[in-house]
Design an enzyme around this catalytic site. Structure first.
Site, PDB file in Angstrom:
ATOM      1  N   CYS A 103       0.877  -1.168   0.000  1.00  0.00           N
ATOM      2  CA  CYS A 103       0.000   0.000   0.000  1.00  0.00           C
ATOM      3  C   CYS A 103       0.914   1.218   0.000  1.00  0.00           C
ATOM      4  CB  CYS A 103      -0.956  -0.030   1.201  1.00  0.00           C
ATOM      5  SG  CYS A 103      -0.135  -0.102   2.801  1.00  0.00           S
ATOM      6  N   GLN A 104       0.426   2.353   0.419  1.00  0.00           N
ATOM      7  CA  GLN A 104       1.257   3.553   0.365  1.00  0.00           C
ATOM      8  C   GLN A 104       2.407   3.516   1.374  1.00  0.00           C
ATOM      9  OE1 GLN A 104       1.035   5.670  -2.074  1.00  0.00           O
ATOM     10  NE2 GLN A 104       2.628   7.045  -1.360  1.00  0.00           N
TER      11      GLN A 104
END
Length: 123
Positions: free
Chosen positions: A85-86
């Protein structure tokens, strides 16, 4: 006042429990370790579509965490799963969902996409 203290304590215990459980079912890999295995696995970007379109690891599929429950049929149980994810926060939640549905062999990129220095693709 006592009720607030009890609720606060319960919340802390719950968060610690979830953290420990996610660490048991999810292996965090450095970027080098991640690079060594992701081509032989299912590479899944669990960020939202706009984040994905802004740039993603070459070869990744976008299955956002918000859609994962409805898109499980797209993920094979017989192959390793490499998530990112980020920054690494959503990967733990995705791993817990996958594990609950019978998936194993789940990995995440340490630090998430923002720490990735390899090739990326933008749409």
């Amino acid at each position: 006042m006592e009720i607030l203290l009890i609720l606060s304590l319960a919340l802390v215990v719950f968060v610690v429990y979830k953290y420990i459980k996610s660490r048991r079912i999810l292996t965090t890999l450095t970027e080098d370790e991640f690079r060594q295995g992701y081509r032989k696995a299912q590479l899944i970007d669990i960020r939202e579509p706009k984040e994905f379109q802004g740039g993603h690891i070459l070869g990744a599929r976008n299955i956002p965490l918000s859609q994962m429950r409805n898109r499980l049929m797209e993920i094979r149980k017989d192959q390793p799963i490499y998530l990112y994810c980020q920054n690494g926060a959503r990967s733990g939640r995705a791993a817990m969902l996958l594990n609950k549905k019978g998936y194993q062999d789940i990995y995440q990129l340490k630090g998430g996409f923002k720490k990735w220095t390899g090739k990326i693709k933008k749409k």
